[in-house]
Design a protein around this motif. Sequence first.
Motif, mmCIF file in Angstrom:
data_model
loop_
_atom_site.group_PDB
_atom_site.id
_atom_site.type_symbol
_atom_site.label_atom_id
_atom_site.label_comp_id
_atom_site.label_asym_id
_atom_site.label_seq_id
_atom_site.Cartn_x
_atom_site.Cartn_y
_atom_site.Cartn_z
ATOM 1 N N MET A 1 0.828 -1.214 0.000
ATOM 2 C CA MET A 1 0.000 0.000 0.000
ATOM 3 C C MET A 1 0.862 1.263 0.000
ATOM 4 O O MET A 1 0.645 2.193 -0.752
ATOM 5 C CB MET A 1 -0.911 -0.029 1.235
ATOM 6 N N SER A 2 1.866 1.295 0.868
ATOM 7 C CA SER A 2 2.733 2.478 0.956
ATOM 8 C C SER A 2 3.541 2.665 -0.320
ATOM 9 O O SER A 2 3.814 3.782 -0.733
ATOM 10 C CB SER A 2 3.663 2.386 2.161
ATOM 11 N N ASP A 3 3.936 1.531 -0.971
ATOM 12 C CA ASP A 3 4.676 1.619 -2.232
ATOM 13 C C ASP A 3 3.820 2.242 -3.331
ATOM 14 O O ASP A 3 4.282 3.092 -4.092
ATOM 15 C CB ASP A 3 5.141 0.223 -2.685
ATOM 16 N N ILE A 4 2.557 1.791 -3.398
ATOM 17 C CA ILE A 4 1.627 2.327 -4.407
ATOM 18 C C ILE A 4 1.435 3.820 -4.174
ATOM 19 O O ILE A 4 1.469 4.624 -5.096
ATOM 20 C CB ILE A 4 0.272 1.585 -4.347
ATOM 21 N N PHE A 5 1.239 4.195 -2.914
ATOM 22 C CA PHE A 5 1.015 5.600 -2.567
ATOM 23 C C PHE A 5 2.238 6.447 -2.929
ATOM 24 O O PHE A 5 2.121 7.490 -3.542
ATOM 25 C CB PHE A 5 0.719 5.727 -1.062
ATOM 26 N N SER A 6 3.429 5.974 -2.575
ATOM 27 C CA SER A 6 4.638 6.756 -2.836
ATOM 28 C C SER A 6 4.908 6.876 -4.336
ATOM 29 O O SER A 6 5.363 7.902 -4.805
ATOM 30 C CB SER A 6 5.845 6.150 -2.112
ATOM 31 N N ASP B 1 2.583 6.875 -6.704
ATOM 32 C CA ASP B 1 1.580 7.818 -7.202
ATOM 33 C C ASP B 1 1.993 9.249 -6.878
ATOM 34 O O ASP B 1 1.897 10.144 -7.715
ATOM 35 C CB ASP B 1 0.221 7.480 -6.575
ATOM 36 N N LEU B 2 2.454 9.440 -5.662
ATOM 37 C CA LEU B 2 2.882 10.768 -5.213
ATOM 38 C C LEU B 2 4.087 11.248 -6.011
ATOM 39 O O LEU B 2 4.158 12.408 -6.444
ATOM 40 C CB LEU B 2 3.214 10.740 -3.719
ATOM 41 N N SER B 3 5.035 10.361 -6.245
ATOM 42 C CA SER B 3 6.236 10.752 -6.987
ATOM 43 C C SER B 3 5.890 11.124 -8.428
ATOM 44 O O SER B 3 6.471 12.044 -9.002
ATOM 45 C CB SER B 3 7.294 9.651 -6.949
ATOM 46 N N LYS B 4 4.895 10.423 -9.020
ATOM 47 C CA LYS B 4 4.454 10.762 -10.376
ATOM 48 C C LYS B 4 3.841 12.153 -10.409
ATOM 49 O O LYS B 4 4.105 12.943 -11.318
ATOM 50 C CB LYS B 4 3.434 9.729 -10.878
ATOM 51 N N LYS B 5 3.013 12.460 -9.424
ATOM 52 C CA LYS B 5 2.359 13.779 -9.352
ATOM 53 C C LYS B 5 3.398 14.891 -9.196
ATOM 54 O O LYS B 5 3.313 15.940 -9.834
ATOM 55 C CB LYS B 5 1.371 13.828 -8.186
#
Length: 202
Positions: free
Chosen positions: A1-6, A8-12
């Motif tokens: 979950m944290s990997d997916i979130f990070s 996504d955040l890094s892409k943004k």
Amino acid sequence: MSDIFSNDLSKKISVLLNEARQRVLQTVNHTMVVTYFEIGRMIIEEEQNGRERADYGKQLISELSRNLTQELGKGFSVTNLQQMRQFYLVYSKQQTVSVISEKQQKPSAEFRLSWSHYLKLMRIDDELERKFYEIEAFKNNWSLRELNRQYDSALYTRLALSQDKNGILKLAEKGQVIEKPQDVVKDPYILEFIGLPEQSVY
């Protein structure tokens, strides 16, 4: 979950930074073009002050190049200064068509392309043709390479052949305007893509 979130955040953040860098690049380009226009103006005004001497202009640019290169470094060769002078001569005579606002009169508000684009455009003698390519380059976000390609393919000439006098003026003021569905089929971009000769649709 944290990997997916990070991820996504890094892409943004990456998108945000790339957009910011693009804006900075556009600002730098605009500032550079405006500055070169002003340098051209200053050279012309100085030449006019010393016009009683026929060779004054040549000596001025040569000496200016030497002084500016010593003081500021690269970018002020005789050729570059002559290009700035020519840029002012060409664009002070025509109001460039890619304007931000009609209310703004200063040339500094009008230049929307890169210096490389203007180096190409100011070599086009016909003012209507030059305006056309300036509009199209801005509207379609053409790279210098694409501008060169379209110019070499005689896009303006091909379009102008199918226009009356008013149509040619409209090309220089607005670029290509698609008004009727059949105009899409006459568009040289479309014809080029599907490989049809232009004569077959006129």
